[in-house]
Design a protein around this motif. Sequence first.
Motif, mmCIF file in Angstrom:
data_model
loop_
_atom_site.group_PDB
_atom_site.id
_atom_site.type_symbol
_atom_site.label_atom_id
_atom_site.label_comp_id
_atom_site.label_asym_id
_atom_site.label_seq_id
_atom_site.Cartn_x
_atom_site.Cartn_y
_atom_site.Cartn_z
ATOM 1 N N ARG A 141 0.844 -1.190 0.000
ATOM 2 C CA ARG A 141 0.000 0.000 0.000
ATOM 3 C C ARG A 141 0.885 1.248 0.000
ATOM 4 O O ARG A 141 1.790 1.370 0.830
ATOM 5 C CB ARG A 141 -0.909 -0.014 1.234
ATOM 6 C CG ARG A 141 -1.892 1.134 1.352
ATOM 7 C CD ARG A 141 -2.686 0.987 2.644
ATOM 8 N NE ARG A 141 -3.553 2.123 2.887
ATOM 9 C CZ ARG A 141 -4.813 2.205 2.510
ATOM 10 N NH1 ARG A 141 -5.357 1.173 1.870
ATOM 11 N NH2 ARG A 141 -5.537 3.277 2.767
ATOM 12 N N VAL A 142 0.634 2.168 -0.945
ATOM 13 C CA VAL A 142 1.420 3.387 -1.037
ATOM 14 C C VAL A 142 0.498 4.591 -0.894
ATOM 15 O O VAL A 142 -0.596 4.615 -1.451
ATOM 16 C CB VAL A 142 2.201 3.466 -2.364
ATOM 17 C CG1 VAL A 142 3.254 2.369 -2.432
ATOM 18 C CG2 VAL A 142 1.271 3.372 -3.570
ATOM 19 N N GLU A 143 0.962 5.573 -0.125
ATOM 20 C CA GLU A 143 0.129 6.749 0.123
ATOM 21 C C GLU A 143 0.886 8.050 -0.098
ATOM 22 O O GLU A 143 0.385 9.127 0.242
ATOM 23 C CB GLU A 143 -0.431 6.708 1.545
ATOM 24 C CG GLU A 143 -1.333 5.504 1.799
ATOM 25 C CD GLU A 143 -1.946 5.514 3.187
ATOM 26 O OE1 GLU A 143 -1.536 6.357 4.016
ATOM 27 O OE2 GLU A 143 -2.841 4.682 3.438
ATOM 28 N N SER A 144 2.080 7.983 -0.674
ATOM 29 C CA SER A 144 2.878 9.174 -0.954
ATOM 30 C C SER A 144 3.757 8.891 -2.153
ATOM 31 O O SER A 144 4.002 7.731 -2.526
ATOM 32 C CB SER A 144 3.746 9.541 0.253
ATOM 33 O OG SER A 144 4.745 8.548 0.459
ATOM 34 N N VAL A 145 4.252 9.967 -2.764
ATOM 35 C CA VAL A 145 5.168 9.813 -3.889
ATOM 36 C C VAL A 145 6.432 9.081 -3.438
ATOM 37 O O VAL A 145 6.968 8.245 -4.165
ATOM 38 C CB VAL A 145 5.516 11.192 -4.486
ATOM 39 C CG1 VAL A 145 6.596 11.061 -5.550
ATOM 40 C CG2 VAL A 145 4.266 11.839 -5.085
ATOM 41 N N ARG A 146 6.882 9.378 -2.232
ATOM 42 C CA ARG A 146 8.076 8.694 -1.719
ATOM 43 C C ARG A 146 7.835 7.191 -1.621
ATOM 44 O O ARG A 146 8.705 6.384 -1.990
ATOM 45 C CB ARG A 146 8.452 9.249 -0.348
ATOM 46 C CG ARG A 146 9.690 8.600 0.245
ATOM 47 C CD ARG A 146 10.113 9.277 1.527
ATOM 48 N NE ARG A 146 11.310 8.664 2.081
ATOM 49 C CZ ARG A 146 11.948 9.111 3.154
ATOM 50 N NH1 ARG A 146 11.500 10.187 3.795
ATOM 51 N NH2 ARG A 146 13.039 8.505 3.586
ATOM 52 N N ALA A 147 6.657 6.798 -1.158
ATOM 53 C CA ALA A 147 6.346 5.368 -1.057
ATOM 54 C C ALA A 147 6.275 4.727 -2.436
ATOM 55 O O ALA A 147 6.700 3.576 -2.623
ATOM 56 C CB ALA A 147 5.033 5.169 -0.305
ATOM 57 N N VAL A 148 5.732 5.457 -3.413
ATOM 58 C CA VAL A 148 5.700 4.936 -4.785
ATOM 59 C C VAL A 148 7.117 4.754 -5.309
ATOM 60 O O VAL A 148 7.445 3.729 -5.928
ATOM 61 C CB VAL A 148 4.889 5.878 -5.696
ATOM 62 C CG1 VAL A 148 5.004 5.428 -7.155
ATOM 63 C CG2 VAL A 148 3.429 5.913 -5.276
ATOM 64 N N ASN A 149 7.972 5.743 -5.064
ATOM 65 C CA ASN A 149 9.360 5.630 -5.518
ATOM 66 C C ASN A 149 10.070 4.443 -4.873
ATOM 67 O O ASN A 149 10.871 3.747 -5.521
ATOM 68 C CB ASN A 149 10.114 6.925 -5.206
ATOM 69 C CG ASN A 149 9.686 8.076 -6.093
ATOM 70 O OD1 ASN A 149 9.125 7.863 -7.172
ATOM 71 N ND2 ASN A 149 9.942 9.292 -5.647
ATOM 72 N N ASP A 150 9.787 4.208 -3.598
ATOM 73 C CA ASP A 150 10.379 3.045 -2.923
ATOM 74 C C ASP A 150 9.911 1.742 -3.571
ATOM 75 O O ASP A 150 10.704 0.806 -3.763
ATOM 76 C CB ASP A 150 10.011 3.057 -1.441
ATOM 77 C CG ASP A 150 10.724 4.145 -0.651
ATOM 78 O OD1 ASP A 150 11.725 4.695 -1.157
ATOM 79 O OD2 ASP A 150 10.273 4.453 0.475
ATOM 80 N N ALA A 151 8.624 1.675 -3.894
ATOM 81 C CA ALA A 151 8.091 0.474 -4.549
ATOM 82 C C ALA A 151 8.721 0.279 -5.917
ATOM 83 O O ALA A 151 9.044 -0.858 -6.314
ATOM 84 C CB ALA A 151 6.570 0.579 -4.673
#
Length: 279
Positions: A141-151
Motif C-alpha cells: 500500500r502506497v500513500e505518498s510519492v516517496r512510497a511509490v518511488n520506494d516500490a
Amino acid sequence: MRLLVAGGDPVDAGKTTFAVGLAARLRAGDDPLAAFKPRAGNDRWFDHGDVRRAASEGRLYGKDVRRLLDAADGDATHERRNPIHRLWRPTPGTTGLLGEPGRTFLVDRVRTPDGDEWVVNGTADVPDRLRRDLPLAGARRVESVRAVNDAMRDLHLPALDRVAGDVREAGEEGVALVESYGDVATPLREVRFDAVAVVDPGRCRVYGGERWAVARDAATGGREEGKLEVRVGRVTDMLDPVSTHDLRPLPAAERADPDAVADAYREAYDALVATARDR
C-alpha cells in the motif's frame, strides 16, 4: 536483431497496430520472434471490458499486449512479456497521487521471479469488485510519492532489468520486438536497439538504433546520469530519419487482422528491417 516501436504522440499514435503488423511480418520469416511491451496500462472506465476480463481471471493485462502476443504467435504469458501493468481511473477535476491531472492510478501489477506483486494506491477508492477479483490482500500500500518511488526501486526496476535481459537474449537468438508506452523514447534504458520505428498518425519514421541511443543519452546527460523518461520528440529533434513512410488509415476489419496490417505497411516494415541489418 532488436527492434523498437515508439510513439510520436502520447495518447493514440497507432504504435500498437503498427507493432502488431510488424509482428505478423516478422513471424513469417525464419528467425524466432519474441514480442515485448515492458510497461502498459489501461483505464477502468475507458477499457472496462478488458479490465473485467482480466480481473475475472485474477490477473491484470490489456488488449494491446494480448494483440501483440497473439500476432507474434508465441507461448509466453502476458506477465512475462509485460512485467509492469498499471490500472488507472478517471478523477475529473482532481490531481492524482503522482500528479496526474484528471486521473489517478489504482493498482500496479509487477512480475517478480516468485510471481506477481501488487501495489495499491492507498489514497484512491479501489472498487470492491476489483478487491474481490484481484489478489490484493497482501498488496503493498502506497500513500505518498516517496512510497511509490520506494516500490519502484524494490519491484519495478528489477522487473525491467529482467525483461531487458530477456530482450537481449531474444535478439541474439532471433528477433526481439519491443513496443514502448506513451511517447517514451526508450522503455528499457540498458537495451541497445538495431533500428527504431517512430509512429505518428499517418506516418512512420525509421531511425538507426545506435544514433537513437546516442541522442537519447544526450537528452539525459548520459547513460549513468539520465534518470528521467525521455520523450520521443526530444530525440527526434536531434536526428534526421533514415526514411519516412506514409501510413494509410485502416478500417476496423484490417486493423483487427495482423496479416492485413503487415501487407498495408509492408514498405515501412521492409525499411525498418533493412536499417537494422545495415547497422
